[in-house]
Write an enzyme that holds these catalytic residues in place. Structure first.
Site, short mmCIF file in Angstrom:
data_model
loop_
_atom_site.label_atom_id
_atom_site.label_comp_id
_atom_site.label_asym_id
_atom_site.label_seq_id
_atom_site.Cartn_x
_atom_site.Cartn_y
_atom_site.Cartn_z
N SER A 270 20.83 39.76 -0.17
CA SER A 270 20.10 39.28 1.01
C SER A 270 18.85 40.10 1.32
O SER A 270 18.07 39.74 2.19
CB SER A 270 21.01 39.27 2.23
OG SER A 270 21.26 40.58 2.67
N LYS B 274 20.05 45.33 6.91
CA LYS B 274 19.22 44.25 7.44
C LYS B 274 17.93 44.82 8.01
O LYS B 274 17.82 46.03 8.21
CB LYS B 274 19.95 43.54 8.60
CG LYS B 274 21.21 42.78 8.23
CD LYS B 274 20.91 41.34 7.86
CE LYS B 274 22.21 40.62 7.71
NZ LYS B 274 22.43 39.70 6.77
#
Ligand SMILES: [Mg+2]
Lengths: 138, 424
Positions: free
Chosen positions: A54, A91
């Site tokens: 991701s 993230k």
């Protein structure tokens, strides 16, 4: 490509066999040290292994090592390791609105609830091994 | 002179707290860390304490705990705790170079009296933020009082207590409520003796006449009396004194009844301690072996024996130490008992370079040196269980070896065991 060179480690300046110091000695600061270059705060820095895809847009690939500094304060745009559902997740922190963003369009944002989220540390560096077999010398 | 104070920094249930830093799933849960070979509880969180778990309680008892499913049991991961401890000391070094590592999770510091409380808060925040470890900080004019302050800090929300800021009469009241058994350096034996003199609190101890204490107890207790009065008598030891004694004692994974196994274990432990001696450049002239059935928690006939043997001259070579330990174990062994603890104690160490070698034949010395070098080079590459004298090198025999069934990864010291950050 040089073939047959077994070692290129240089631990100090060349010293002439007779014992006369080399003129280079006065100008020698020691070899480059990756630790010093990459780790500003060793006592607060940890190495983590990335699992998943991701964050590829931020240059962080599956299997990479990331350096995480726990002494830094995260701000908008920081790449962070946060605790999401009792798991360490890497993230991008976004503050307006508060959310954790992947660096890959295929992944959804994680909204940050009212009572906040636990940020474990701020990612400062990615170690990405290249070459056949990931070039990993382990 | 009150311009400088002592601070003690103490991590709350260190081993369990470290495990929680690296595993969010076990935060806020009852966590117990078990000793080396999963023998008994060495650290637990407040949540585990609330369930009635006690320090020192053996694992076999807790297996049947009614709420066992809620409790997280972990094997100890000393490599990880040691790394976090070193990081903590590095952080303290950034505050002041004047610190003393007192144990794996405690350190004394000398800090300026001015702004001492603020300094303590900064230390707590820094260790909490950078390492994720909860610490309490006690500040006072002496080490002994700093320890009292640390106990008080535990009850306070800010986790910091500075006794130098408390007015003297109030300090007296605090000490009057503080059990003498909890005073730094006052063990169970002294507590019992003091009780006979009707001294039950730190306040009562502080009011004793120091001269009388010296005559009836020891200079050490006298020092404690003065320390409790706020007079510092125990200075900071910035560099730890060289090791004078070394102990390798383990609870065995399962009770051992066989003579050979007892002897092999003693021999193996002696080889481990010999390696440790070499790392510290120390040598031992006296070997003690201790065999025990393991204390009051266990059933079966109790036995607790020890014996010692002097060596011809101090050494840190594996062979003579292993031979002495095996010989002692054979002599101490009695059939019909279940041995659960075996220990090797080297009570009197000297510096390696002080060994003259005059009592060892050149041949034996050559053998020992070559053997030791060979063992060290193999163990440094393949781990300490890879080779050994006698049966120490045979893996399958060593049933008491660290079980470490639920050891957390070596997150900070091995590239193949790094903490994982998910990108999903
Ligand atoms: Mg502690």
């Amino acid at each position: 490509m040089v073939v047959g060179v077994r070692s290129i480690t240089v631990e100090g300046p060349p010293v002439v066999a007779a014992g006369f110091p080399s003129p280079a000695e006065d100008h020698y600061d020691g070899p480059l040290r990756l630790d010093d270059h990459l780790v500003k705060n060793p006592s607060a820095t940890f190495v983590l292994r990335v699992s998943g895809h991701s964050m590829t847009g931020a240059g962080i690939a599956d299997g990479d090592e990331i350096l995480v500094d726990r002494s830094l304060t995260a701000s908008d745009g920081s790449i962070v390791v946060a605790v999401v559902e009792s798991e360490f997740t890497v993230k991008v922190l976004r503050t307006n609105p508060p959310r954790l963003q992947a660096a890959n369009r295929e992944y959804d944002d994680v909204p940050i609830p009212e009572d906040g989220i636990s940020i474990w540390g701020v990612v400062t560096t990615v170690i990405h091994h290249v070459g056949p077999g990931g070039g990993r010398a382990r | 002179m009150r311009d400088e104070l002592f601070a003690i920094v103490d991590v709350d249930s260190m081993y369990a707290s470290v495990e929680q830093v690296f595993d969010p799933r076990i935060r806020g849960r009852p966590v117990c860390v078990l000793s080396n070979n999963d023998g008994c509880v060495v650290t637990m969180t407040a949540e585990a304490k609330a369930l009635g778990v006690e320090r020192g309680q053996p694992w076999f008892q807790l297996r049947n705990h009614p709420r066992r499913a809620e409790i997280v049991f972990l094997s100890s991961n000393y490599g990880l705790y040691g790394d976090m401890s070193a990081r903590m000391l590095a952080i303290l070094q950034s505050v002041t170079p004047r610190w003393e590592a007192y144990s794996i999770d405690e350190a004394f510091l000398r800090i300026p009296a001015e702004g001492a409380t603020a300094t303590a808060v900064r230390i707590r925040e820094r260790i909490g933020g950078w390492l994720g470890l909860p610490v309490k900080v006690g500040v006072a004019p002496s080490k002994t009082l700093a320890k009292v302050a640390a106990k008080r800090a535990k009850q306070r929300t800010e986790r910091v207590d500075n006794l130098a800021e408390v007015e003297p009469r109030r300090v007296q009241a605090i000490l009057d409520e503080f059990p003498v058994a909890d005073v730094w350096g006052i063990g169970p034996r002294l507590t019992a003796r003091l009780a006979a003199h009707e001294v039950g609190s730190a306040g009562q101890l502080a009011r004793l006449d120091p001269g009388w204490v010296r005559r009836n107890y020891t200079v050490v207790v006298e020092r404690t009396v003065r320390e409790l009065r706020g007079i510092s008598c125990i200075p900071l030891e910035c560099s730890p004194p060289p090791r004078r004694q070394m102990v390798h004692c383990r609870a065995l994974g399962k009770p051992v009844t066989d003579e050979h196994e007892v002897v092999d274990t003693a021999s193996t432990f002696a080889q481990r301690i010999a390696a440790k001696l070499r790392r510290h450049h120390r040598a031992a002239g006296l070997v003690q072996v201790w065999l025990s059935s393991g204390g009051s928690y266990y059933s079966g006939a109790p036995i607790d024996v020890h014996g010692s043997q002097a060596l011809l001259e101090p050494t840190n070579a594996a062979r003579p130490l292993a031979l002495a330990a095996a010989r002692l174990a054979r002599r101490l062994y009695q059939p019909g008992y279940q041995y659960r603890r075996i220990g090797i104690i080297l009570p009197d160490l000297v510096a390696e370079h002080q060994v003259t070698g005059m009592w060892t034949t050149a041949k034996n010395r050559t053998i020992d040196e070559a053997l030791t070098a060979a063992i060290d080079s193999v163990t440094s590459r393949y781990g300490k269980a890879a080779i050994g004298l006698g049966r120490a090198g045979v893996r399958t025999r060593a049933e008491w070896e660290m079980k470490q069934q639920v050891r957390s990864p070596a997150y900070t010291t091995r590239w193949d065991e790094l903490l994982v950050a998910h990108a999903r």
